[in-house]
Write a protein that holds these residues in place. Structure first.
Motif, PDB file in Angstrom:
ATOM      1  N   ASP B  33       0.827  -1.201   0.000  1.00 30.29           N
ATOM      2  CA  ASP B  33       0.000   0.000   0.000  1.00 30.29           C
ATOM      3  C   ASP B  33       0.866   1.258   0.000  1.00 30.29           C
ATOM      4  O   ASP B  33       1.018   1.926   1.024  1.00 30.29           O
ATOM      5  CB  ASP B  33      -0.931  -0.025   1.231  1.00 30.29           C
ATOM      6  N   PRO B  34       1.433   1.607  -1.175  1.00 32.03           N
ATOM      7  CA  PRO B  34       2.343   2.755  -1.228  1.00 32.03           C
ATOM      8  C   PRO B  34       1.691   4.062  -0.808  1.00 32.03           C
ATOM      9  O   PRO B  34       2.367   4.972  -0.345  1.00 32.03           O
ATOM     10  CB  PRO B  34       2.781   2.807  -2.685  1.00 32.03           C
ATOM     11  N   ARG B  35       0.368   4.147  -0.950  1.00 31.63           N
ATOM     12  CA  ARG B  35      -0.289   5.393  -0.556  1.00 31.63           C
ATOM     13  C   ARG B  35      -0.288   5.602   0.945  1.00 31.63           C
ATOM     14  O   ARG B  35      -0.401   6.716   1.427  1.00 31.63           O
ATOM     15  CB  ARG B  35      -1.717   5.432  -1.094  1.00 31.63           C
ATOM     16  N   LEU B  36      -0.144   4.506   1.669  1.00 30.28           N
ATOM     17  CA  LEU B  36      -0.112   4.589   3.132  1.00 30.28           C
ATOM     18  C   LEU B  36       1.211   5.199   3.603  1.00 30.28           C
ATOM     19  O   LEU B  36       1.234   5.995   4.539  1.00 30.28           O
ATOM     20  CB  LEU B  36      -0.257   3.170   3.709  1.00 30.28           C
ATOM     21  N   GLY B  38       3.761   6.590   1.409  1.00 29.72           N
ATOM     22  CA  GLY B  38       4.435   7.550   0.531  1.00 29.72           C
ATOM     23  C   GLY B  38       5.473   6.799  -0.295  1.00 29.72           C
ATOM     24  O   GLY B  38       5.892   5.692   0.077  1.00 29.72           O
TER      25      GLY B  38
END
Ligand code: HEM
Lengths: 126, 173
Positions: B33-36, B38
């Motif tokens: 989950d790269p959005r978590l 950055g």
């Protein structure tokens, strides 16, 4: 020395995979499997313009394609707000798979026990 | 009869495996989950993750060699499935990390390394990430008994007695 050899073997195996991946992406098969990618389109992940396929880099090396506020391309796959939901969703997928495998294993064991009645001694598990 | 000398306490290999495997699992979930996290954390964590995978393979080297030797002979169906799954996991993991490096926006440009990212790398990156999620699920499922036992031994047991002691102390105080 032994560990170095083993690390080299692992890296060599990884290199084989990388080589195969590069060959695959340049092959005509890739164009069939990933239709539209050669012209820069990625249909199943939503919108992004064809010219992003081989996007350019600015002077500092960062891509110049348009990024949303959080630094991601707005590909419509996730929303950009901070959320633990995707992680929980991934965890849920893993839990469902584990449960499915355990249920299937139990069913197989049950069927095996029913089809051939074992002698008195219980079977040892791994 | 105790064989361990009291001064030199040998660390249990199962405990080391358990700690590394748990860390790899958590790192994988975070990397998914790269959005978590950055982009910077996503990329550097995943590069470190690659190193952890190598350590994991080194720790299971004997199993890899023994099973590879037996794989083409007569082995139990579950052992064969496990072996094939592990090979698929290695392939998919390698593809994720390689394609991740190819589309790197922070780590490699930060080291002044410029690559040629394209849509195919991007597609393969998220496709193999999804594939790994499923393979990891199956991998964990096939090792479930081991995981439950290790969890009981190294997490539940060491924590529970302290809790009971603390409660008893609270009652006596
Ligand atoms: C364990 C390894 C890794 C996992 C599980 C993983 C997983 C993911 C996932 C699930 C996405 C989102 C894909 C999407 O939304 O379409 C992503 C995006 C991304 N990852 Fe990774 N990744 C890993 C390793 C890496 C590495 C090593 C790098 C670079 C050094 C990297 C760079 C990127 C970049 C630049 C994106 C953004 C792509 C975009 O904008 O669509 N990843 N990764």
């Amino acid at each position: 020395m032994k560990i170095m050899t083993r690390i080299l073997i692992i890296l060599a195996a990884a290199l084989v995979v990388v080589g195969a991946t590069v060959i695959f992406t340049n092959s005509t098969l890739a164009a069939k499997v990933m239709p539209g990618l050669s012209d820069g389109h990625r249909p199943e992940m939503g919108e992004f313009s064809p010219d992003e396929a081989n996007f350019s880099r600015s002077g500092d090396g960062r891509p110049t394609h348009s990024l949303s506020e959080d630094g991601f391309r707005g590909d419509g796959r996730h929303d950009s707000r901070f959320s633990l939901f995707p992680t929980l969703k991934n965890l849920a997928v893993i839990v469902i798979i584990i449960l499915a495998v355990i249920i299937v294993e139990r069913l197989i064991n049950l069927l095996k026990r029913r089809t051939k009645q074992p002698p008195a001694a219980p079977q040892g598990t791994e | 009869m105790k064989t361990d000398s009291p001064t030199k306490k040998k660390r249990s290999p199962t405990k080391i495996n358990f700690v590394i495997d748990l860390s790899i699992f958590i790192a994988f979930l975070v990397a998914m989950d790269p959005r978590l996290t950055g982009m910077a954390i996503h990329e550097w964590l995943s590069i470190a993750f690659g190193t952890a995978v190598i350590v994991h393979l080194l720790l299971h080297w004997k199993w890899i060699i023994a099973t590879t030797r037996r794989a083409f002979g007569k082995i139990a169906a579950q052992a064969r499935i496990n072996y094939i799954l592990n090979i698929l996991l290695f392939i998919a993991m390698t593809i994720i990390i390689f394609t991740g490096l190819m589309i790197s926006e922070v780590a490699l440009p930060g080291l002044t390394i410029q690559l040629q990212p394209n849509a195919a790398w991007r597609f393969l990156h998220s496709f193999s990430a999804d594939a790994v999620l499923i393979i990891v699920g199956l991998h964990v499922a096939l090792h479930w008994k081991w995981i439950v036992n290790a969890f009981r031994r190294y997490i539940v047991r060491p924590v529970l007695p302290t809790r009971i002691k603390m409660k008893q102390e609270e009652v006596h105080a």
